[in-house]
Motif scaffolding. Structure first.
Motif, PDB file in Angstrom:
ATOM      1  N   THR A 156     -41.331  50.880  20.025  1.00 34.31           N
ATOM      2  CA  THR A 156     -42.544  51.619  20.118  1.00 34.31           C
ATOM      3  C   THR A 156     -43.451  52.834  20.143  1.00 34.31           C
ATOM      4  OG1 THR A 156     -43.965  49.556  21.981  1.00 34.31           O
ATOM      5  CG2 THR A 156     -42.800  48.942  18.957  1.00 34.31           C
ATOM      6  N   LEU A 157     -44.395  53.080  20.211  1.00 35.40           N
ATOM      7  CA  LEU A 157     -45.707  54.121  20.621  1.00 35.40           C
ATOM      8  C   LEU A 157     -46.820  54.365  21.195  1.00 35.40           C
ATOM      9  CD1 LEU A 157     -45.926  57.442  20.295  1.00 35.40           C
ATOM     10  CD2 LEU A 157     -47.105  57.508  18.721  1.00 35.40           C
ATOM     11  N   GLU A 158     -46.742  54.394  22.490  1.00 34.03           N
ATOM     12  CA  GLU A 158     -47.699  53.688  23.831  1.00 34.03           C
ATOM     13  C   GLU A 158     -49.221  54.573  23.271  1.00 34.03           C
ATOM     14  OE1 GLU A 158     -48.421  51.481  25.433  1.00 34.03           O
ATOM     15  OE2 GLU A 158     -47.069  50.927  26.625  1.00 34.03           O
ATOM     16  N   ILE A 159     -49.473  54.607  21.989  1.00 35.39           N
ATOM     17  CA  ILE A 159     -50.844  55.734  21.644  1.00 35.39           C
ATOM     18  C   ILE A 159     -51.678  55.803  22.191  1.00 35.39           C
ATOM     19  CG2 ILE A 159     -51.833  53.989  20.259  1.00 35.39           C
ATOM     20  CD1 ILE A 159     -51.808  56.111  18.258  1.00 35.39           C
ATOM     21  N   GLU A 160     -52.055  54.550  23.756  1.00 36.05           N
ATOM     22  CA  GLU A 160     -52.986  55.517  24.657  1.00 36.05           C
ATOM     23  C   GLU A 160     -52.628  56.629  25.482  1.00 36.05           C
ATOM     24  OE1 GLU A 160     -56.077  53.956  25.618  1.00 36.05           O
ATOM     25  OE2 GLU A 160     -55.627  52.843  23.444  1.00 36.05           O
ATOM     26  N   LYS A 161     -51.175  56.802  25.195  1.00 35.81           N
ATOM     27  CA  LYS A 161     -51.063  57.492  26.086  1.00 35.81           C
ATOM     28  C   LYS A 161     -51.252  59.679  25.516  1.00 35.81           C
ATOM     29  CE  LYS A 161     -48.603  58.711  30.312  1.00 35.81           C
ATOM     30  NZ  LYS A 161     -48.890  58.250  31.609  1.00 35.81           N
ATOM     31  N   MET A 162     -51.773  58.983  24.449  1.00 36.61           N
ATOM     32  CA  MET A 162     -51.399  60.051  23.164  1.00 36.61           C
ATOM     33  C   MET A 162     -53.384  60.728  23.886  1.00 36.61           C
ATOM     34  SD  MET A 162     -48.577  61.299  21.734  1.00 36.61           S
ATOM     35  CE  MET A 162     -49.379  62.145  20.684  1.00 36.61           C
ATOM     36  N   LYS A 163     -53.689  60.348  23.958  1.00 33.66           N
ATOM     37  CA  LYS A 163     -55.419  60.374  24.428  1.00 33.66           C
ATOM     38  C   LYS A 163     -55.408  60.926  25.774  1.00 33.66           C
ATOM     39  CE  LYS A 163     -57.577  55.763  22.601  1.00 33.66           C
ATOM     40  NZ  LYS A 163     -58.076  54.691  23.614  1.00 33.66           N
ATOM     41  N   GLN A 164     -54.461  61.626  26.461  1.00 33.59           N
ATOM     42  CA  GLN A 164     -54.307  62.190  27.294  1.00 33.59           C
ATOM     43  C   GLN A 164     -54.892  63.317  26.583  1.00 33.59           C
ATOM     44  OE1 GLN A 164     -51.808  60.846  30.452  1.00 33.59           O
ATOM     45  NE2 GLN A 164     -51.199  62.539  31.169  1.00 33.59           N
ATOM     46  N   ILE A 165     -53.659  63.784  26.161  1.00 32.20           N
ATOM     47  CA  ILE A 165     -53.451  65.381  25.420  1.00 32.20           C
ATOM     48  C   ILE A 165     -54.900  65.810  24.374  1.00 32.20           C
ATOM     49  CG2 ILE A 165     -53.031  66.690  23.592  1.00 32.20           C
ATOM     50  CD1 ILE A 165     -50.777  64.201  23.070  1.00 32.20           C
ATOM     51  N   ASP A 166     -55.623  64.386  24.241  1.00 33.84           N
ATOM     52  CA  ASP A 166     -56.988  64.509  23.823  1.00 33.84           C
ATOM     53  C   ASP A 166     -58.436  64.855  24.747  1.00 33.84           C
ATOM     54  OD1 ASP A 166     -58.215  64.139  21.159  1.00 33.84           O
ATOM     55  OD2 ASP A 166     -59.568  62.316  21.769  1.00 33.84           O
ATOM     56  N   LYS A 167     -57.793  64.607  25.542  1.00 32.13           N
ATOM     57  CA  LYS A 167     -58.753  64.504  26.852  1.00 32.13           C
ATOM     58  C   LYS A 167     -58.644  65.942  27.263  1.00 32.13           C
ATOM     59  CE  LYS A 167     -59.495  62.260  31.226  1.00 32.13           C
ATOM     60  NZ  LYS A 167     -59.573  62.072  32.249  1.00 32.13           N
ATOM     61  N   TRP A 168     -56.895  66.521  27.633  1.00 28.96           N
ATOM     62  CA  TRP A 168     -57.300  67.850  27.801  1.00 28.96           C
ATOM     63  C   TRP A 168     -57.973  68.857  26.711  1.00 28.96           C
ATOM     64  CZ3 TRP A 168     -54.144  72.319  25.571  1.00 28.96           C
ATOM     65  CH2 TRP A 168     -53.959  73.067  26.830  1.00 28.96           C
ATOM     66  N   LEU A 169     -57.692  67.746  25.685  1.00 29.21           N
ATOM     67  CA  LEU A 169     -58.056  69.433  24.979  1.00 29.21           C
ATOM     68  C   LEU A 169     -59.641  69.778  24.455  1.00 29.21           C
ATOM     69  CD1 LEU A 169     -56.072  70.653  22.839  1.00 29.21           C
ATOM     70  CD2 LEU A 169     -56.607  68.923  21.169  1.00 29.21           C
TER      71      LEU A 169
END
Lengths: 107, 107
Positions: free
Chosen positions: A67-80
């Motif tokens: 399963t995807l740990e979608i929270e981790k995707m926020k890391q990209i969002d944060k950099w952006l």
DNA sequence: ATTTTGCGCAACCAAAAAGTTGCATATATA
DNA sequence: TATATATGCAACTTTTTGGTTGCGCAAAAT
């Protein structure tokens, strides 16, 4: 080994896997059916995704659901974020410019 | 050669270069001063960034200024959209859950 | 006019990545 | 119990990447 989210999403197959399991947990075999590569290759991608904590495993008998740990995707969002700030500023600058032109035309 | 924005931001040095020139246009030499690598290595990174249209060049005499094409960064933002939708949905689900608990406690 | 500087390009190298095949192990199923 | 299935892990190969040095060329500076 340099393992971060950015490196994880660099590979198009990995991006496809991420999008796939974002909707529902899947086993390596089920994932592999969506691609033209072997199950082992998928497994390797899943290991990379695991290493940077983008996916987690759930054992169910002999099957392992990923399963995807979608929270981790926020890391990209944060950099952006920093760039989002810039393009929003530019947009408002353009907005200002346009309203200035508008005002000048009224005079 | 497979050159896309995701592959471009995979390298930490490249991410640093992007952040650097987001603020102001810079020459390869000026950029190289910020890192422990040769100018040629920076040049290579800039070429990759150029190939996926993340930067553009502006010749000024014998100097070449590199500027970020910030619009291209929106491509990452766009890809992230699908996941943003998911985490926002989850958040509102949690929100619903919390308000349900609140209601139950009032009874 | 000569030298220095800024740059890109090509050749090369080491390390990492992406894939393969083969095997071991554990769980279902006949 | 024997067999089929789901998976991970290891060894190996090929391609890609990130870096280097060495060059040539054009623009500035001397």
């Amino acid at each position: 080994m340099r393992r971060d989210v950015f490196q994880a999403i660099a590979d198009p197959t990995r991006r496809a896997i991420i999008a796939l399991i974002a909707l529902q947990a899947m086993t390596p075999n089920a994932i592999a059916e969506h691609f033209d590569i072997t199950r082992q290759a998928v497994s390797k991608h899943l290991r990379i995704l695991s290493e940077c904590e983008l996916v987690k495993q759930e054992q169910q008998g002999r099957e392992i659901y990923y399963t995807l740990e979608i929270e981790k995707m926020k890391q990209i969002d944060k950099w952006l974020e920093q760039f989002r700030k810039i393009w929003e500023t530019r947009f408002s600058q353009l907005d200002n410019l346009l309203s200035t032109i508008k005002k000048q035309r009224k005079q």
